[in-house]
Structure formats: structure tokens, C-alpha cells
Enzyme design. Structure first.
Site, PDB file in Angstrom:
ATOM      1  N   TRP A   1       0.840  -1.203   0.000  1.00 21.31           N
ATOM      2  CA  TRP A   1       0.000   0.000   0.000  1.00 21.31           C
ATOM      3  C   TRP A   1       0.876   1.254   0.000  1.00 21.31           C
ATOM      4  O   TRP A   1       0.647   2.186  -0.746  1.00 21.31           O
ATOM      5  CB  TRP A   1      -0.937  -0.037   1.214  1.00 21.31           C
ATOM      6  CG  TRP A   1      -1.984   1.043   1.256  1.00 21.31           C
ATOM      7  CD1 TRP A   1      -2.207   2.017   0.322  1.00 21.31           C
ATOM      8  CD2 TRP A   1      -2.964   1.231   2.270  1.00 21.31           C
ATOM      9  NE1 TRP A   1      -3.271   2.805   0.707  1.00 21.31           N
ATOM     10  CE2 TRP A   1      -3.756   2.343   1.896  1.00 21.31           C
ATOM     11  CE3 TRP A   1      -3.255   0.563   3.465  1.00 21.31           C
ATOM     12  CZ2 TRP A   1      -4.823   2.809   2.689  1.00 21.31           C
ATOM     13  CZ3 TRP A   1      -4.314   1.033   4.243  1.00 21.31           C
ATOM     14  CH2 TRP A   1      -5.085   2.141   3.859  1.00 21.31           C
TER      15      TRP A   1
ATOM     16  N   TYR B   1      -3.624   1.012  -5.234  1.00 19.19           N
ATOM     17  CA  TYR B   1      -2.467   1.487  -4.461  1.00 19.19           C
ATOM     18  C   TYR B   1      -1.608   2.387  -5.341  1.00 19.19           C
ATOM     19  O   TYR B   1      -1.117   1.968  -6.393  1.00 19.19           O
ATOM     20  CB  TYR B   1      -1.622   0.313  -3.966  1.00 19.19           C
ATOM     21  CG  TYR B   1      -2.279  -0.573  -2.928  1.00 19.19           C
ATOM     22  CD1 TYR B   1      -3.471  -0.225  -2.309  1.00 19.19           C
ATOM     23  CD2 TYR B   1      -1.694  -1.779  -2.558  1.00 19.19           C
ATOM     24  CE1 TYR B   1      -4.057  -1.045  -1.362  1.00 19.19           C
ATOM     25  CE2 TYR B   1      -2.272  -2.611  -1.606  1.00 19.19           C
ATOM     26  CZ  TYR B   1      -3.456  -2.239  -1.023  1.00 19.19           C
ATOM     27  OH  TYR B   1      -4.035  -3.055  -0.084  1.00 19.19           O
TER      28      TYR B   1
END
Length: 328
Positions: A21, A57
Site C-alpha cells: 500500500w 495502491y
């Protein structure tokens, strides 16, 4: 590095893996391709062979970086990505076979991979779990060679239990940590009975469980730890495991007494997760290379003692359980 079987995928994956992430920099900061590649390479150099990403992401940049690195490495590295969160608004009606097929094909193009080892529905709305045609799509994609396995990333235990009723669901990604212990009950028992791979995310409660935060700690405006504490952007359980920040700090202070002399609680927190045999792999993130080494050291740490586990249970029961246990 120690490896565990990822349920009925049959993959043997590093028990400490890598979530991406924030792999290209801190949350809220511009994505840095060079930094991302250095972190990914460092993880693979140290034996990590499972990397989790998602099309959202870094606005696809994380997924692209993972693909670039994996394609030029000689080692076998399993890539898991996710789809569904690009649906706007993120509601059940947006989940169509055509939309999800499009997301999978976009991930293949973005990553440059010929097939996706694991594609995961990315925390779909509750109603989506009751639509067999959505899950059936992935049998077609598997037959076409575009994906190898289907998993689901969930917010709630109830969603996990519903997802694993579908025979083609091989893995569940779920939040599990010292502040979110409910999955260790019924869900872990059912997962083991059905040979489901369990991927643990948010293992350090957004960094809170490192013990390095305090009342004066601030977070950038684009950092979810700044804007999502009450769920303004997405499920608030993704941020600090859903507990109020000040309560978390109090609980961490008490946890530090369980591990005297340790300035970083991350290894103990990760070891606690690994002590649960239902867990296949844990995917802490990293925004710099040094964090890779810190996280991986938990794999070599001895299991926690019964006394330590009892103290942790007492802190959870007193401080945290009333606030989160039945919500997720």
C-alpha cells in the site's frame, strides 16, 4: 525465512511477506518508483516470495512496480493483487461481471504479468457476497489462464465466513492483530477445516503497535491516519484497527510493560500473529528498506510465552475488546 502453505492454492509462501500500500513512500506522499523497487528487491533478496498489491495502491503505480520487479527477478515470486475498489461509487450495483473482467485485464496489462497468481475481491459491499455470478466469473478467468486463484479481502468476520462458502475461494485477507483478535475464533477454525489460506493485513495497526507514536505525533493530510480515523474515506477499521487513537496509545504503553527493554514492539506483535497456526502469511508494509529487516526478524523470534500471551489477553479484554470485537 520460514514458509507456510497458502491453503488450497498449494503455494508455499514466506510467513512474513510484503504489503505494498505504501511501498513507494509514506501514505499521502507522491509515489517514488525508485524507492518502491529498492524495497521490493530487498524483500525478495531476503527470501520474501509473496507480494500483495492492488490496482488502487498509488493509483496503479504500486501494482506496476511489483510487476516490473518480479518480471526481472529469477526467483519465483507469487503476486496477489485486488480488484473492485475502482468502482465509484463503491456499491454492490457497480459489481458487474463486465467491470470485474475489465479490472483483471487492466491489472494484467499494468503489471505486465501473463497470469495473476491470486486475484482478490477488494473488500466488496456486503450484498456482493450473495451474488454467485460474481464469484463464478473467476472460474472463467482461470480457465482462460488469466488468474490462478481467487481470494477475498474482507472487513468483517461474517464476510469471511460467507466468502469461504464458495468452493473457488482459496484465500481470505483479513485484519488480525493484537487489537483485532476476533478472527482467531470461529473464522480460523472454519478456515483450517476448509483449507483456506489466511493472509493477515494491518498487522501493526497502521504502525500504532510499533510503540513509536505518541500524543504529539502528526500525520500528513493525505495519510489515512489523519483523515480516516472516523471512516471518512473508507472503513475506519483499516486505520489503527478501528480503535480510538488515545485508547491505542494507552494499550501500547501497557504492552510495552509485557516486553520490557524493547523499543520497537513490531517484532513481538508480528510474532504473536505467527503463533496462530491458521495464519498462512502476514503482509506488513514498508516505506523504507530498514523496515523489511525489522519485520522479517519476527520470523526468527521464539514464540511468545504463556505468561506474555495471558498479559496480552488481559490488556485486550480491558482496553480494546469492548470497542472493536463485535464490530468486525
Amino acid at each position: 525465512m520460514h514458509y507456510r502453505r497458502l491453503g488450497k492454492t498449494g503455494f508455499d509462501v514466506s510467513e512474513i511477506a510484503l504489503g505494498t500500500w505504501q511501498v513507494g513512500g509514506k501514505w499521502g506522499a507522491p509515489f517514488d518508483d525508485a524507492l518502491a523497487e529498492s524495497i521490493l528487491d530487498a524483500a525478495i533478496d531476503r527470501g520474501v516470495n509473496f507480494i500483495d498489491t492492488a490496482d488502487v495502491y498509488g493509483d496503479q503505480m504500486s501494482e506496476a512496480a511489483v510487476g516490473r520487479v518480479v518480471r526481472r527477478r529469477s526467483e519465483k515470486v507469487y503476486v496477489a493483487t485486488k480488484c473492485g475498489r475502482r468502482i465509484r461509487p463503491h456499491v454492490d450495483e457497480g459489481y458487474t461481471v463486465a467491470a470485474l473482467r475489465g479490472f483483471v485485464e487492466a491489472s494484467l496489462a499494468n503489471s505486465g504479468l501473463e497470469t495473476l497468481d491470486l486475484i482478490q475481491l477488494h473488500c466488496p459491499p456486503p450484498a456482493t457476497y450473495y451474488r454467485p455470478e460474481i464469484f463464478g466469473l473467476f472460474d472463467d478467468l482461470k480457465a482462460e489462464g488469466k488468474v490462478q486463484n481467487l481470494g477475498v479481502s474482507v472487513e468483517k468476520v461474517e464476510e469471511a465466513l460467507k466468502a469461504i462458502e464458495y468452493p473457488n475461494v482459496t484465500t481470505i485477507q483479513i485484519i488480525f492483530n493484537l487489537f483485532r483478535q476476533r478472527p482467531a475464533g470461529l473464522f480460523f477454525r472454519e478456515a483450517q477445516a476448509r483449507d483456506i489460506g489466511v493472509i493477515v493485513r494491518v498487522p501493526l495497526a497502521s504502525g500504532l503497535l510499533t510503540g513509536k507514536f505518541g500524543k504529539e505525533t502528526t500525520f500528513a493530510e493525505g495519510d489515512h491516519r489523519h483523515f480516516n480515523r472516523d471512516g471518512a474515506g473508507f472503513d475506519k477499521g483499516e486505520t489503527f484497527a478501528g480503535i480510538p487513537y488515545d485508547v491505542g496509545l494507552q494499550a501500547v504503553n501497557e504492552l510495552q510493560d509485557v516486553f520490557p527493554g524493547e523499543t520497537n514492539l513490531a517484532q513481538a506483535a508480528l510474532r504473536w500473529i505467527l503463533d496462530h497456526p491458521a495464519v498462512s502469511t502476514v503482509i506488513p508494509g514498508a516505506s523504507r528498506v530498514e523496515q523489511i529487516d525489522s519485520n522479517l526478524s519476527a520470523s526468527e523470534r521464539a514464540p511468545l510465552s504463556e505468561e506474555q500471551r495471558a498479559k496480552i489477553d488481559a490488556i485486550y479484554a480491558a482496553r480494546v475488546k469492548p470497542l472493536v470485537h463485535q464490530l468486525w
